[in-house]
Motif scaffolding. Structure first.
Motif, PDB file in Angstrom:
ATOM      1  N   PRO A 148       0.787  -1.243   0.000  1.00  0.00           N
ATOM      2  CA  PRO A 148       0.000   0.000   0.000  1.00  0.00           C
ATOM      3  C   PRO A 148       0.814   1.286   0.000  1.00  0.00           C
ATOM      4  O   PRO A 148       0.341   2.317  -0.479  1.00  0.00           O
ATOM      5  CB  PRO A 148      -0.818  -0.129   1.289  1.00  0.00           C
ATOM      6  CG  PRO A 148      -0.969  -1.602   1.485  1.00  0.00           C
ATOM      7  CD  PRO A 148       0.319  -2.204   1.013  1.00  0.00           C
ATOM      8  N   SER A 149       2.053   1.252   0.528  1.00  0.00           N
ATOM      9  CA  SER A 149       2.847   2.479   0.594  1.00  0.00           C
ATOM     10  C   SER A 149       3.759   2.679  -0.611  1.00  0.00           C
ATOM     11  O   SER A 149       4.368   3.746  -0.753  1.00  0.00           O
ATOM     12  CB  SER A 149       3.701   2.486   1.869  1.00  0.00           C
ATOM     13  OG  SER A 149       4.640   1.422   1.838  1.00  0.00           O
ATOM     14  N   THR A 150       3.876   1.678  -1.490  1.00  0.00           N
ATOM     15  CA  THR A 150       4.798   1.804  -2.633  1.00  0.00           C
ATOM     16  C   THR A 150       4.086   1.810  -3.980  1.00  0.00           C
ATOM     17  O   THR A 150       4.706   2.161  -4.986  1.00  0.00           O
ATOM     18  CB  THR A 150       5.813   0.649  -2.624  1.00  0.00           C
ATOM     19  OG1 THR A 150       5.122  -0.612  -2.729  1.00  0.00           O
ATOM     20  CG2 THR A 150       6.645   0.655  -1.344  1.00  0.00           C
ATOM     21  N   THR A 151       2.824   1.395  -4.049  1.00  0.00           N
ATOM     22  CA  THR A 151       2.098   1.444  -5.321  1.00  0.00           C
ATOM     23  C   THR A 151       1.833   2.899  -5.706  1.00  0.00           C
ATOM     24  O   THR A 151       1.662   3.774  -4.845  1.00  0.00           O
ATOM     25  CB  THR A 151       0.778   0.673  -5.225  1.00  0.00           C
ATOM     26  OG1 THR A 151       0.006   1.174  -4.126  1.00  0.00           O
ATOM     27  CG2 THR A 151       1.025  -0.812  -5.027  1.00  0.00           C
ATOM     28  N   CYS A 152       1.786   3.160  -7.011  1.00  0.00           N
ATOM     29  CA  CYS A 152       1.639   4.533  -7.492  1.00  0.00           C
ATOM     30  C   CYS A 152       0.916   4.542  -8.828  1.00  0.00           C
ATOM     31  O   CYS A 152       0.756   3.502  -9.492  1.00  0.00           O
ATOM     32  CB  CYS A 152       3.002   5.213  -7.609  1.00  0.00           C
ATOM     33  SG  CYS A 152       4.118   4.360  -8.763  1.00  0.00           S
ATOM     34  N   THR A 153       0.529   5.705  -9.235  1.00  0.00           N
ATOM     35  CA  THR A 153      -0.084   5.895 -10.558  1.00  0.00           C
ATOM     36  C   THR A 153       0.710   6.887 -11.404  1.00  0.00           C
ATOM     37  O   THR A 153       0.620   6.883 -12.630  1.00  0.00           O
ATOM     38  CB  THR A 153      -1.535   6.401 -10.405  1.00  0.00           C
ATOM     39  OG1 THR A 153      -1.538   7.610  -9.632  1.00  0.00           O
ATOM     40  CG2 THR A 153      -2.392   5.334  -9.711  1.00  0.00           C
ATOM     41  N   SER A 154       1.488   7.783 -10.721  1.00  0.00           N
ATOM     42  CA  SER A 154       2.314   8.753 -11.437  1.00  0.00           C
ATOM     43  C   SER A 154       3.531   9.095 -10.594  1.00  0.00           C
ATOM     44  O   SER A 154       3.625   8.713  -9.426  1.00  0.00           O
ATOM     45  CB  SER A 154       1.505  10.019 -11.745  1.00  0.00           C
ATOM     46  OG  SER A 154       1.144  10.666 -10.531  1.00  0.00           O
TER      47      SER A 154
END
Length: 413
Positions: A128-134
């Protein structure tokens, strides 16, 4: 003058009289049995517990010791990361995890291997703390203690469906979720360890070791500890140690744990020194709570470094295994007059309670308690002593009467 005479008489009586306690013998079965029973209990306590069990007649000393260990054995593994491989002592004994003052040794039983890591950039493992979209979701220079590296500020593809923040780290990153089951080094249960333990009781200048005087080199080459057939053999098979601790070796080998090898030196130096021998026991020391499975077992990481085309490369190993802690304890005792007198005397002082308890029973529960109370206690009044004082004065003045009479006659004449 009368006071001086009385004082002189009292001094004279004190010098010529002897005082003694009055003994009252009561023929009563209840009191008599109670008295003897309490005496028997106290004497039994002194002989049975103080002398036999506690050995209070001995001076004692605690053991000091040193321990050295040597593990032997071979194991074979065949994995996709390492291929077919034979493991010897130099591979599965990890010295950095052993502190000499703790008398411990570690045996590798399972592992997660991440080969050919190099310092470069790669996507962080998704959470949850490392996923990203940009890129705006990633912060350059940020590091998470629970992560694997330092973020570069870019959001990159981890897979076709997931994006994570890019990190500068040892890549490829370790994936420690797939722990081999059964353990990779299943043959570790056949390994043996030689334990050499030297002990000393400095107060008594006594020293010994667990390799007893009658043990020969040829015997050591063939023996393995067995509680019944070979209880004094200092060579132990790891499977037997874990089994004696009520654990299954193959289950323990998957995630590791801590096993205690307890050596007890409890010696009576009043007996033959040959009877001062170690007693071995085994126990699991780390917490095994089936209701709380968080952070089970024992593991750590280490790396093996090498160079590939001038680039520093390493193989990261997350090692699971069993740490064996050798714990030595015990005491020795030897006869000494001082503790004998102190402890036995203190125990025998309880005999002074016998008469108090017997008197209490006599004056409280017997049918003739009022009669016994009158006989046991005598009350004296000061007036009872006047006749003795008068008699004492007569005896004191009698020799002076002729002198007084002669003196009176001379005055008249």
């Amino acid at each position: 003058m009368a006071k001086e005479s009385k004082c002189s008489c009292s001094v004279l009586l004190c010098c010529t009289e002897y005082e003694t306690s009055r003994t009252l013998i009561v023929r009563n079965k209840t009191v008599g049995v109670t008295n003897r029973l309490i005496q028997a209990i106290i004497i039994g306590y002194v002989i049975g517990y103080v002398c036999v069990v506690q050995k209070a007649y001995q001076d004692t000393d605690s053991v000091i010791s040193s321990v050295t260990t040597k593990v032997k054995g071979f194991a074979k593994t065949n994995s996709s990361d390492l291929g077919l491989r034979v493991w010897d002592t130099a591979d599965y004994i990890i010295p950095p995890q052993v502190k000499e003052e703790e008398n411990s040794f570690f045996v590798l039983t399972n592992m997660i291997v991440t080969p050919n890591q190099m310092q470069t950039r790669c996507p962080e493992l998704p959470n949850p703390s490392t996923t990203c979209t940009s890129d705006s979701d990633c912060k350059e220079g940020f590091s998470d203690a629970r992560g694997n590296g330092i973020q570069t500020g870019k959001c990159v593809d981890y897979s076709d469906a997931v994006k994570t923040c890019e990190v500068f780290a040892w890549c490829p990153l370790e994936k420690d979720t797939d722990l081999p089951e059964p353990a990779m080094l299943t043959d570790a249960e056949t390994f043996t360890v030689l334990i050499k333990n030297n002990i000393r009781f400095p107060k008594f200048h006594f020293s010994k070791r667990n390799i007893l005087p009658d043990v020969t080199s040829s015997y050591l080459k063939s023996c393995t500890f067995h509680r019944i057939t070979d209880p004094h053999c200092p060579i132990f098979q790891l499977k037997d140690i874990v089994s004696e601790a009520d654990e299954d070796f193959q289950d323990l080998a998957i995630r590791g744990g801590v096993i205690g090898i307890l050596i007890n030196w409890d010696c009576d130096l009043d007996l033959s020194h040959k009877k001062c021998i170690p007693k071995y026991s085994f126990s699991r020391l780390d917490n095994k709570n089936p209701e709380n499975s968080a952070a089970p077992g024992f593991n750590f990481r280490f790396a093996k470094y090498f160079s590939v085309d001038g680039v520093e490369t390493r193989t990261l190993v997350k090692a699971y295994g069993i740490r064996f802690d050798v714990i030595v304890f015990g005491k020795a005792g030897k006869f000494n007059l001082v503790p004998t007198v102190v402890n036995v005397g203190a125990a025998l002082s309880f005999l002074s309670l016998v008469n108090a308890v017997s008197d209490w029973v006599l004056l409280t529960f017997t049918s003739k308690r009022h009669f016994y109370s009158q006989q046991k206690s005598t009350y004296l009044d000061e007036m009872d002593d006047t006749s003795e004082v008068g008699l004492c004065l007569v005896h004191f003045l009698l020799p002076w009467i002729p002198v007084i009479v002669s003196h009176v006659r001379s005055q008249k004449s």
